[in-house]
Write an enzyme that holds these catalytic residues in place. Sequence first.
Site, PDB file in Angstrom:
ATOM      1  N   TYR A  50     -10.065 -45.666  14.949  1.00 54.50           N
ATOM      2  CA  TYR A  50      -9.067 -44.586  14.902  1.00 54.50           C
ATOM      3  C   TYR A  50      -9.561 -43.402  14.074  1.00 54.50           C
ATOM      4  O   TYR A  50      -9.157 -42.272  14.315  1.00 54.50           O
ATOM      5  CB  TYR A  50      -7.758 -45.142  14.348  1.00 54.50           C
ATOM      6  CG  TYR A  50      -6.520 -44.439  14.846  1.00 54.50           C
ATOM      7  CD1 TYR A  50      -6.356 -44.153  16.205  1.00 54.50           C
ATOM      8  CD2 TYR A  50      -5.497 -44.080  13.982  1.00 54.50           C
ATOM      9  CE1 TYR A  50      -5.208 -43.525  16.674  1.00 54.50           C
ATOM     10  CE2 TYR A  50      -4.352 -43.461  14.436  1.00 54.50           C
ATOM     11  CZ  TYR A  50      -4.214 -43.185  15.779  1.00 54.50           C
ATOM     12  OH  TYR A  50      -3.082 -42.561  16.223  1.00 54.50           O
ATOM     13  N   LYS A  69      -2.839 -38.677  11.060  1.00 54.05           N
ATOM     14  CA  LYS A  69      -1.517 -39.305  11.018  1.00 54.05           C
ATOM     15  C   LYS A  69      -1.013 -39.422   9.579  1.00 54.05           C
ATOM     16  O   LYS A  69       0.185 -39.295   9.315  1.00 54.05           O
ATOM     17  CB  LYS A  69      -1.550 -40.680  11.686  1.00 54.05           C
ATOM     18  CG  LYS A  69      -1.723 -40.642  13.198  1.00 54.05           C
ATOM     19  CD  LYS A  69      -0.564 -39.917  13.887  1.00 54.05           C
ATOM     20  CE  LYS A  69      -0.655 -40.032  15.399  1.00 54.05           C
ATOM     21  NZ  LYS A  69       0.423 -39.279  16.090  1.00 54.05           N
TER      22      LYS A  69
END
Length: 260
Positions: A159, A166
Site C-alpha cells: 500500500y 490515508k
Amino acid sequence: MSGLLEGKRVLVTGVLMESSIAFHTARLAQEQGAEVLLTGYGRLSLVERIARRLPQPAPVIELDVQNQQHLDSLADRVREHLGPDSTLDGIVHSIAFAPQDALGGGFLDTGWGSVATAVEVSAYSLKALAVACLPLVDEKRGAAIVGLDFDAQLAWPAYDWMGVAKAALESTSRYLARDLGGRNIRCNLVAAGPVRTTAAKSIPGFDLFREVWTTRAPIGWDLGDPEPSARGVVALLSDWFPKTTGEIVHVDGGVHAVGA
C-alpha cells in the site's frame, strides 16, 4: 415510515463503476429518501451511464479536485441542478489516487512528485471539497461530510504511499471537524475493509488483503460486497449521529480490533 435521509440533498463523488462503494452509497441514499448528485472525473460518459443504473437517474457534475476552476465553480454548478437557493445536507468524499510507482513495494524509491500527487488527490482534496461546498451549507440545517478511508494505523503490504496519504486523510478529517463544527458541519470517515473494485484492482498485491481479511475478520468479510461500507456512510450522513464528528468508523469485519 420515512427514510434516514428523507428530504436531504447529497453530493457523492467517486462513482466510477457499479461495484464501487460510492455507487452503493448513492443507491442507498436514494432509497433512504435523499436527492443525489454525482461528480465524475475523466470518463464522464461512463459515470453518466452508471448514474442511470441508480433507482433514480442522477445528474453528473465534472470535478477534478486538482483543478481550482472546477472547485471554485462547484457550488454554482450544483445549483444549476438543484435550484438557485438550494443547499446540501451531505457530501461524500470517495476520491483517491496514487501513481503506480507509489504502490507495490517500492516505498523507498518513490519520488516526491508521485507522493505529492497521492497526498493532494487522496487527502488534501477532502479539505478542498469541503471548502468548495461551504456556500451550499445552511448552518441552521447543518451538514455531514463523510469520507472513505482505509485503516492507516498500520503499514500494509504494497500500500506504501497510499497508506501515508490515508493517514493524512484521517488527520485532515479531524482538523475539518475542529474548524467546521462552528458551522454545524460534521466530518467523519468510514474505514472500509477491502472491496474488489476498479480502484482496488490497480493496487499491486491486493490479494494479500484478501488473505488478511479471510483469516482475521471476527464476523467475516466479503470482498465482493460493498454495501456494508455504504451503509456506514449513509448512517453518518443521517441525523442519527448529530454529535459525532472527527470520528473514524471501522466497517471492516473487525480486523482493526484483533491481532494475528
